[in-house]
Design a protein around this motif. Structure first.
Motif, PDB file in Angstrom:
ATOM      1  N   VAL A  42       0.761  -1.315   0.106  1.00  0.00           N
ATOM      2  CA  VAL A  42      -0.006  -0.210  -0.138  1.00  0.00           C
ATOM      3  C   VAL A  42       0.695   1.567  -0.353  1.00  0.00           C
ATOM      4  O   VAL A  42       0.900   2.554  -0.492  1.00  0.00           O
ATOM      5  CB  VAL A  42      -0.981   0.061   0.740  1.00  0.00           C
ATOM      6  CG1 VAL A  42      -1.009   2.037   1.445  1.00  0.00           C
ATOM      7  CG2 VAL A  42      -2.443  -1.350   1.376  1.00  0.00           C
ATOM      8  N   ILE A  43       1.946   1.524   0.732  1.00  0.00           N
ATOM      9  CA  ILE A  43       3.164   2.823   0.538  1.00  0.00           C
ATOM     10  C   ILE A  43       3.211   2.304  -0.537  1.00  0.00           C
ATOM     11  O   ILE A  43       3.603   3.439  -1.514  1.00  0.00           O
ATOM     12  CB  ILE A  43       4.062   1.935   1.831  1.00  0.00           C
ATOM     13  CG1 ILE A  43       2.990   1.862   3.132  1.00  0.00           C
ATOM     14  CG2 ILE A  43       4.787   3.065   1.569  1.00  0.00           C
ATOM     15  CD1 ILE A  43       2.220   2.943   3.532  1.00  0.00           C
ATOM     16  N   GLU A  44       3.996   1.370  -0.983  1.00  0.00           N
ATOM     17  CA  GLU A  44       4.641   1.814  -2.551  1.00  0.00           C
ATOM     18  C   GLU A  44       4.164   2.213  -3.078  1.00  0.00           C
ATOM     19  O   GLU A  44       4.166   2.884  -4.448  1.00  0.00           O
ATOM     20  CB  GLU A  44       4.961   0.295  -3.073  1.00  0.00           C
ATOM     21  CG  GLU A  44       5.521   0.441  -4.557  1.00  0.00           C
ATOM     22  CD  GLU A  44       6.393  -0.838  -5.069  1.00  0.00           C
ATOM     23  OE1 GLU A  44       6.569  -1.737  -5.904  1.00  0.00           O
ATOM     24  OE2 GLU A  44       6.411  -2.030  -3.619  1.00  0.00           O
ATOM     25  N   ALA A  45       2.978   1.687  -3.289  1.00  0.00           N
ATOM     26  CA  ALA A  45       0.959   2.625  -4.281  1.00  0.00           C
ATOM     27  C   ALA A  45       1.123   3.191  -4.448  1.00  0.00           C
ATOM     28  O   ALA A  45       0.787   4.349  -5.172  1.00  0.00           O
ATOM     29  CB  ALA A  45      -0.446   1.722  -3.915  1.00  0.00           C
ATOM     30  N   VAL A  46       1.109   4.153  -2.498  1.00  0.00           N
ATOM     31  CA  VAL A  46       0.403   5.533  -2.515  1.00  0.00           C
ATOM     32  C   VAL A  46       1.944   6.330  -3.007  1.00  0.00           C
ATOM     33  O   VAL A  46       1.445   7.612  -3.971  1.00  0.00           O
ATOM     34  CB  VAL A  46       0.642   5.663  -0.913  1.00  0.00           C
ATOM     35  CG1 VAL A  46       1.013   6.895  -0.754  1.00  0.00           C
ATOM     36  CG2 VAL A  46      -1.185   5.329  -0.925  1.00  0.00           C
ATOM     37  N   ARG A  55       4.098  10.009  -7.533  1.00  0.00           N
ATOM     38  CA  ARG A  55       5.060  10.393  -8.763  1.00  0.00           C
ATOM     39  C   ARG A  55       4.753  10.659  -9.412  1.00  0.00           C
ATOM     40  O   ARG A  55       4.965  11.239 -10.327  1.00  0.00           O
ATOM     41  CB  ARG A  55       6.952   9.932  -8.416  1.00  0.00           C
ATOM     42  CG  ARG A  55       7.480   9.276  -7.158  1.00  0.00           C
ATOM     43  CD  ARG A  55       8.139   7.784  -6.991  1.00  0.00           C
ATOM     44  NE  ARG A  55       9.365   7.633  -7.407  1.00  0.00           N
ATOM     45  CZ  ARG A  55      10.057   7.030  -7.345  1.00  0.00           C
ATOM     46  NH1 ARG A  55       9.238   5.797  -6.674  1.00  0.00           N
ATOM     47  NH2 ARG A  55      10.876   6.911  -7.729  1.00  0.00           N
ATOM     48  N   ASP A  56       3.241   9.894  -9.926  1.00  0.00           N
ATOM     49  CA  ASP A  56       2.445  10.283 -10.911  1.00  0.00           C
ATOM     50  C   ASP A  56       1.645  11.606 -11.345  1.00  0.00           C
ATOM     51  O   ASP A  56       1.636  11.551 -11.744  1.00  0.00           O
ATOM     52  CB  ASP A  56       1.698   9.417 -11.545  1.00  0.00           C
ATOM     53  CG  ASP A  56       2.494   7.773 -11.457  1.00  0.00           C
ATOM     54  OD1 ASP A  56       3.900   7.218 -11.653  1.00  0.00           O
ATOM     55  OD2 ASP A  56       1.461   7.018 -11.757  1.00  0.00           O
ATOM     56  N   LEU A  57       1.576  11.895  -9.773  1.00  0.00           N
ATOM     57  CA  LEU A  57       0.731  12.837  -9.926  1.00  0.00           C
ATOM     58  C   LEU A  57       1.634  14.783  -9.767  1.00  0.00           C
ATOM     59  O   LEU A  57       1.012  14.897  -9.903  1.00  0.00           O
ATOM     60  CB  LEU A  57      -0.278  13.194  -8.507  1.00  0.00           C
ATOM     61  CG  LEU A  57      -1.463  11.780  -9.173  1.00  0.00           C
ATOM     62  CD1 LEU A  57      -2.174  11.954  -7.974  1.00  0.00           C
ATOM     63  CD2 LEU A  57      -2.397  12.073 -10.315  1.00  0.00           C
TER      64      LEU A  57
END
Length: 598
Positions: free
Chosen positions: A547-551, A556-558
């Motif tokens: 979850v931390i990695e996804a957040v 980084r995308d936004l």
């Protein structure tokens, strides 16, 4: 640093003698367990999940090499989870799994205190005598009293400092220690003072937050905030005085606490903190404080008005070290020296960028030694590290260090010409990690491995995230970010104020973790203190690193340009991070998670 007076030394020695007598009377059955409990708590002794826990006070984080060596001796000779007295308790771990067992360690807390987790009560009096020999104690580290006053780890050396907060913190420490009106409050009470432009003391999250300021006439005073706190109902303190003359601070705090003492809830400990009173009463609470303050000043004559001579006396106890043995070095020469050394060594350059801060003396620097690394819980320090740290403090920082809110240690008096030597020594000790203010420089409470209140374990979560993020280039790309982890709603890991917060929760004896995004502690000129927002149902321990990695991937995308995580979170809101968390959920856990959060 503060030079202890003969009164200070005698007071602590007598308190230690008193505790020995209390302990012996309890051991002999002359006083009951119920009678002994408040006596040990008043000296910093808790009984936790498996063993006693001692909390040692380090007022405003300032600590000497001698005191560090004393703590090292305690860790080495008294703190032992393998002692026979704990063998049976550790045989059955229950729902918490295998307990994290650091042998002969101390732990730095977010309130700049030091804790030990495995000292038998039978040896407690010997430990208190040892602490007293170095002017240390456990007073004001426990109970429903005014706790250890905290401040900025860079106090007295920061380039953005308006007023040095340490003398005011010391005046409050002396006044509140054993004050009869402050000893039996509805709940514990915490004060923090900031004297700089940047609030590095997280004052918004304290029962009373004090900002030292100067008015247009150059007069020193306080902006006073009341009602901050975490726990079940996180609240940021509200300003109730824009400018209070500095010499009225004790009179005003007495008014704050008297109103709290009279009207604070005592029937429910979860609603007993002053934040609940401030929230429920609103302007009425502020009006009551102002009226009580008027009575104290106009009717009682302002008995706690601080005389100029008293402030001068306390200020004189804060003695800057003698640095005359260092080579003369201008600010420009110091900067050039470090630039040349950095150009020749990329690793040293990274350490300078991350771990070294400017100083009011341009020939000096303030250095953060990181106590965050693989294989060691955040804020933990072994006896060997404490002995070595004392040597570093003595050799490179004029005998003084500061324990920080972030569970690290600052050396505030390092000469620029010695930075490279310090770095090399710190590398050998594993204290030169260049992760300060990055993801792995996380705050974490001891959690279920030690604490009887915890619902879940914090340390395995911290370890899993730390192990996943060991690429320094990746950490640098993610940038400055605060990750805070608490093992229960009491929020000792300050998860509410983390840019990313992790909270351990319990459902039917199983550990789950709630993730929040967008919290802040206020140490940021671009935004206020605020509580993070939950990004979805709770996650299993195995899911949390994903979850931390996804957040972080979503951030980084936004992000726009070099935008920091907290700024992106404020701009885009919590929705994208909720989606990221949902996408990282393990399929086998979906049904269980729904049950755990119902």
């Amino acid at each position: 640093m503060y030079q202890y007076t003969e009164f200070d030394k005698d007071f602590v020695r007598k308190r230690s003698e008193q505790f020995r007598d209390q302990l012996e009377r309890w051991q002999s059955g002359k006083i009951s367990e119920e009678e002994f409990r408040p006596l040990r708590l008043q000296n910093g002794w808790y009984v936790q999940r498996y063993a006693p826990m001692l909390r040692v006070a380090v007022p405003y984080g300032e600590i000497s090499a001698l005191q560090l060596r004393t703590l090292a001796v305690i860790a080495k000779e008294y703190d032992d989870p393998e002692a026979e007295v704990y063998h049976n308790a550790l045989k059955t771990q229950g729902a918490m799994g295998t307990t994290y067992l650091p042998t002969h360690y101390a732990h730095f807390t977010t309130r700049t205190n030091v804790q030990f987790n495995w000292i038998p009560l039978s040896r407690a009096a010997d430990v208190m005598d040892l602490l007293a020999s170095a002017h240390l104690h456990g007073i004001q580290t426990s109970g429903n009293c005014i706790r250890n006053t905290t401040t900025d780890a860079l106090a007295g050396v920061a380039v953005d400092e308006i007023v040095d907060p340490r003398p005011y913190a010391e005046i409050l420490r002396q006044w509140t220690t054993l004050h009869p009106e402050f000893a039996f409050l509805p709940r514990k009470f915490k004060i923090a003072i900031s004297g700089a432009q940047e609030d590095r003391a997280a004052t918004g999250w304290h029962d009373v937050g004090l900002h030292l300021i100067k008015n247009d006439a150059g007069e020193v005073g306080f902006k006073v905030f009341v009602g901050g706190g975490m726990g079940r109902t996180p609240m940021v303190g509200v300003a109730i005085r824009e400018f209070l003359p500095w010499n009225q601070i004790m009179n005003y705090i007495e008014a704050i606490v008297r109103v709290y003492n009279e009207h604070g809830r005592r029937d429910n400990k979860y609603k007993a903190r002053i934040k609940i009173l401030v929230k429920s009463e609103g302007q009425q609470y502020i009006d009551d404080v102002e009226e009580e303050y008027r009575q104290i000043v106009e009717v009682d004559g302002g008995p706690h008005t601080v005389p100029d001579a008293e402030l001068a006396r306390v200020k004189a106890c804060f003695v800057d070290p003698d640095l005359s043995h260092y080579p003369a070095l201008s600010g420009a020469a110091a900067s050039q020296l470090l630039a040349d050394q950095a150009a020749a060594d990329a690793q040293f350059a990274r350490w300078l960028k991350r771990n070294v801060r400017p100083h009011r003396n341009p020939a000096l620097r303030a250095v953060t030694l990181s106590f965050k690394r693989v294989g060691q819980a955040p804020g933990d320090a072994s006896a060997e590290q404490l002995f070595a740290l004392a040597d570093l403090v003595e050799q490179f920082s004029a005998g003084e260090a500061r324990i920080t809110h972030d569970q690290n240690v600052v050396l505030p008096w390092v000469h620029a010409s010695q930075l490279q030597d310090l770095w090399l020594r710190a590398q050998q000790l594993g204290l030169a990690s260049t992760n300060v203010d990055l993801l792995t420089d996380m705050i974490a409470c001891p959690g279920g491995d030690f604490c009887a209140l915890a619902n879940a374990r914090s340390l395995p979560i911290a370890a899993a995230i730390t192990e996943r993020y060991q690429d320094l280039d990746e950490l640098d790309d993610i940038g400055d970010i605060d990750l805070h982890i608490s093992g229960c709603i009491n929020s000792c890991g300050h998860h509410h104020s983390g840019h990313i917060g992790i909270l351990g929760v319990d459902k039917d004896g199983k550990e789950w973790y709630q993730i929040t995004v967008g919290g802040a502690d206020g140490a940021d000129l671009s935004g206020p203190a605020q509580a993070g927002k939950v990004i979805g149902p709770s996650f299993s321990a195995a899911e949390v690193p994903d979850v931390i990695e996804a957040v972080l991937s979503t951030y980084r995308d936004l992000r726009e340009g070099q935008e920091r995580f907290i700024d992106t979170a404020r701009r885009v809101g919590v929705a994208p991070f909720k989606e990221a968390g949902a996408s990282a959920r393990h399929p086998v856990a979906e049904d269980a998670t729904e049950e755990a959060t119902s």
